[in-house]
Design an enzyme around this catalytic site. Sequence first.
Site, PDB file in Angstrom:
ATOM      1  N   HIS A  81       1.576   5.077  -2.201  1.00  0.00           N
ATOM      2  CA  HIS A  81       1.191   6.067  -3.216  1.00  0.00           C
ATOM      3  C   HIS A  81       2.475   6.689  -3.770  1.00  0.00           C
ATOM      4  O   HIS A  81       3.017   7.613  -3.185  1.00  0.00           O
ATOM      5  CB  HIS A  81       0.296   7.149  -2.612  1.00  0.00           C
ATOM      6  CG  HIS A  81      -0.984   6.620  -2.016  1.00  0.00           C
ATOM      7  ND1 HIS A  81      -2.166   6.565  -2.717  1.00  0.00           N
ATOM      8  CD2 HIS A  81      -1.268   6.102  -0.795  1.00  0.00           C
ATOM      9  CE1 HIS A  81      -3.123   6.046  -1.959  1.00  0.00           C
ATOM     10  NE2 HIS A  81      -2.603   5.749  -0.788  1.00  0.00           N
ATOM     11  N   HIS A 136       0.839  -1.210   0.000  1.00  0.00           N
ATOM     12  CA  HIS A 136       0.000   0.000   0.000  1.00  0.00           C
ATOM     13  C   HIS A 136       0.869   1.254   0.000  1.00  0.00           C
ATOM     14  O   HIS A 136       1.260   1.778   1.052  1.00  0.00           O
ATOM     15  CB  HIS A 136      -0.926  -0.016   1.214  1.00  0.00           C
ATOM     16  CG  HIS A 136      -1.977   1.052   1.142  1.00  0.00           C
ATOM     17  ND1 HIS A 136      -3.201   0.940   1.756  1.00  0.00           N
ATOM     18  CD2 HIS A 136      -2.001   2.267   0.540  1.00  0.00           C
ATOM     19  CE1 HIS A 136      -3.929   2.010   1.522  1.00  0.00           C
ATOM     20  NE2 HIS A 136      -3.204   2.850   0.791  1.00  0.00           N
ATOM     21  N   ASP A 164       0.970   2.622   3.826  1.00  0.00           N
ATOM     22  CA  ASP A 164       0.096   3.653   3.254  1.00  0.00           C
ATOM     23  C   ASP A 164       0.885   4.956   3.057  1.00  0.00           C
ATOM     24  O   ASP A 164       0.410   6.051   3.392  1.00  0.00           O
ATOM     25  CB  ASP A 164      -1.163   3.896   4.096  1.00  0.00           C
ATOM     26  CG  ASP A 164      -2.219   4.705   3.324  1.00  0.00           C
ATOM     27  OD1 ASP A 164      -1.996   5.017   2.145  1.00  0.00           O
ATOM     28  OD2 ASP A 164      -3.274   5.026   3.918  1.00  0.00           O
ATOM     29  N   HIS A 209       2.475  14.318   0.715  1.00  0.00           N
ATOM     30  CA  HIS A 209       1.908  15.591   0.254  1.00  0.00           C
ATOM     31  C   HIS A 209       2.939  16.687   0.503  1.00  0.00           C
ATOM     32  O   HIS A 209       3.932  16.461   1.192  1.00  0.00           O
ATOM     33  CB  HIS A 209       0.609  15.903   1.005  1.00  0.00           C
ATOM     34  CG  HIS A 209      -0.461  14.874   0.787  1.00  0.00           C
ATOM     35  ND1 HIS A 209      -1.122  14.732  -0.410  1.00  0.00           N
ATOM     36  CD2 HIS A 209      -0.968  13.916   1.601  1.00  0.00           C
ATOM     37  CE1 HIS A 209      -1.998  13.739  -0.329  1.00  0.00           C
ATOM     38  NE2 HIS A 209      -1.916  13.216   0.883  1.00  0.00           N
ATOM     39  N   GLY A 262      -2.786  12.116   4.745  1.00  0.00           N
ATOM     40  CA  GLY A 262      -1.731  11.205   4.321  1.00  0.00           C
ATOM     41  C   GLY A 262      -0.418  11.470   5.025  1.00  0.00           C
ATOM     42  O   GLY A 262      -0.084  12.615   5.326  1.00  0.00           O
ATOM     43  N   HIS A 308     -10.658   0.428   0.476  1.00  0.00           N
ATOM     44  CA  HIS A 308     -10.673   1.489   1.484  1.00  0.00           C
ATOM     45  C   HIS A 308     -12.103   1.530   1.999  1.00  0.00           C
ATOM     46  O   HIS A 308     -13.019   1.970   1.292  1.00  0.00           O
ATOM     47  CB  HIS A 308     -10.246   2.834   0.890  1.00  0.00           C
ATOM     48  CG  HIS A 308     -10.251   3.951   1.895  1.00  0.00           C
ATOM     49  ND1 HIS A 308      -9.150   4.745   2.143  1.00  0.00           N
ATOM     50  CD2 HIS A 308     -11.217   4.391   2.744  1.00  0.00           C
ATOM     51  CE1 HIS A 308      -9.452   5.640   3.087  1.00  0.00           C
ATOM     52  NE2 HIS A 308     -10.709   5.447   3.463  1.00  0.00           N
ATOM     53  N   ARG A 310       2.554   8.219  -6.539  1.00  0.00           N
ATOM     54  CA  ARG A 310       2.112   9.416  -7.299  1.00  0.00           C
ATOM     55  C   ARG A 310       2.655   9.412  -8.734  1.00  0.00           C
ATOM     56  O   ARG A 310       2.264   8.626  -9.513  1.00  0.00           O
ATOM     57  CB  ARG A 310       2.513  10.711  -6.562  1.00  0.00           C
ATOM     58  CG  ARG A 310       2.241  10.697  -5.044  1.00  0.00           C
ATOM     59  CD  ARG A 310       0.818  10.920  -4.689  1.00  0.00           C
ATOM     60  NE  ARG A 310       0.645  11.198  -3.261  1.00  0.00           N
ATOM     61  CZ  ARG A 310      -0.433  10.850  -2.564  1.00  0.00           C
ATOM     62  NH1 ARG A 310      -1.426  10.219  -3.122  1.00  0.00           N
ATOM     63  NH2 ARG A 310      -0.522  11.138  -1.290  1.00  0.00           N
TER      64      ARG A 310
HETATM   65  O1  DOR Z   1      -4.634   9.257   4.197  1.00  0.00           O
HETATM   66  C1  DOR Z   1      -4.902   8.935   3.048  1.00  0.00           C
HETATM   67  N1  DOR Z   1      -4.147   9.366   2.012  1.00  0.00           N
HETATM   68  N2  DOR Z   1      -5.972   8.155   2.809  1.00  0.00           N
HETATM   69  C2  DOR Z   1      -6.394   7.901   1.564  1.00  0.00           C
HETATM   70  O2  DOR Z   1      -7.371   7.204   1.406  1.00  0.00           O
HETATM   71  C3  DOR Z   1      -5.712   8.493   0.397  1.00  0.00           C
HETATM   72  C4  DOR Z   1      -4.316   8.804   0.726  1.00  0.00           C
HETATM   73  C5  DOR Z   1      -3.653   9.660  -0.311  1.00  0.00           C
HETATM   74  O3  DOR Z   1      -3.675   9.288  -1.487  1.00  0.00           O
HETATM   75  O4  DOR Z   1      -3.040  10.677   0.029  1.00  0.00           O
HETATM   76 ZN    ZN Z   2      -3.656   4.820   0.691  1.00  0.00          ZN
HETATM   77 ZN    ZN Z   3      -7.136   4.393   1.857  1.00  0.00          ZN
END
Ligand code: DOR
Ligand code: ZN
Ligand code: ZN
Length: 450
Positions: free
Chosen positions: A64, A62, A310, A314, A330, A182, A66
């Site tokens: 991201h 999990h 996760d 950002h 996030g 999710h 980007r």
């Molecule tokens: O905290 C989170 N960030 N939860 C999510 O479901 C999306 C993720 C994100 O892509 O930044």
């Molecule tokens: Zn996520």
């Molecule tokens: Zn999520």
Amino acid sequence: MPPVDLNVVGGKVYVDGGFVEAGISIDDGRVARVAKEPHLPEASGRLNVDGLLVLPGFVDVHVHLRGMELSYKEDFYTGTCAAAAGGFTTVLDMPNTKPPTNSPERLREKITRARGRVVVRVGFYGALPKPPSRIPEMVEAGAVAFKVYLHHPITELDISRDEVLLDALSWVAEADVPAAIHAEDAGVIEDVKRRLGPSTSPMDFAEAHPIEAEVRALRRVIPIAQKAGAKIHICHVSSTVGVQLIRKARASRGALITCEATPHHLLLTVEDLEKWGSKAMTDPPLRPRAVAQGLLEALKLGWIDVVASDHAPHTAEEKGRRDVWAVPPGIPGLETTAPLMLNLVNKGVLSWRTLIQRLSSGPSRIFGLSGGEIRDGAPADLVVVDAKREHRIDSSKFHSKAHYSPFDGWVVRGKPVATIVGGRVVMRDGEITAPGGAGKIIRLRAKNQK
Ligand code: DOR
Ligand code: ZN
Ligand code: ZN
């Protein structure tokens, strides 16, 4: 016999559930032999890991990464450098990008851009395509799994309708890949947000994402997935009630369901949200202490199958916005997850076996990946760990573009000191030692495998 490529010597190697003093010979990207040093074949390269542990590479299902239009937050190179620094040899990338990865064309484009930039193995999630009959084509294009956001769909399908979700999950089941969920109910969230109105407080974000939203979504999706015959994996479970629903579905109804927890939901609480504000704001939000403790117990007991970061980077500007509803949730986690989990082993909270199951063999098995164990013939995906190394978490040193962490200042014991992907050392002592492109794109089922 010509020499093999590399011998990793002097460490203790995790094989068959325990540590043995042994070396590992690597040839052509794979483990050629695990044996005491005198019994290893000659090698052209040698990596000395005296006093260190050699584990199967960590797998983060999990993440991201980007890229594309969100490259200002993270890109395939920086994200996978963060993974390598954190001891991960494989990561699975989420599809909530800009544009979302919800068609075979977009997935192929993403893969084209990522290839040449990644330093670890990367597999890609797809979002549900419209029509869902394109799911087999997406799997052929390289999707290793599908991601379903129940509260904030990134698909053009109206998955708020049960029959639409059932149909989509039936296609996912047919393609024989997992769907990661999710689990939050949009209605619950919208109701609270409306009641709260404009806000500048991250605590309101937490209030708008109550445990009830998770529970409702689970009660909806579990029977639908079961009817569809789909394997589902619940992302970042954040409540003990949620864990019980998952456990019961698995035990009593034989549902094909697994789940993951993040280090922040296991180790932080709503008090950290108060202290750190938006930097600790994540979705689902941090919960009261008793919940986090319950999740940690569930992790030990095997009710939670996987630890995933996760990793959700950002920018400082985004995290600094006054309007809390404009702040993206996030936390970047790729460079803190392994140290935090190793610290739990040092504290006697987790055993080595549990750590490796949750961070390597479990995620590999659930997602049908090649990692998870060190044995002859397996891809040489390894992480070398200094189990005793004490260090302070410092997000200013992250390889990720995101330089914040609600774990900043924590002093932990245990650190990945080398990461080996397909026999190649991609990280050594925190430095990335391979160029973008040294990693590989995972394509489980594709024709013309590369
Ligand atoms: O905290 C989170 N960030 N939860 C999510 O479901 C999306 C993720 C994100 O892509 O930044
Ligand atoms: Zn996520
Ligand atoms: Zn999520």
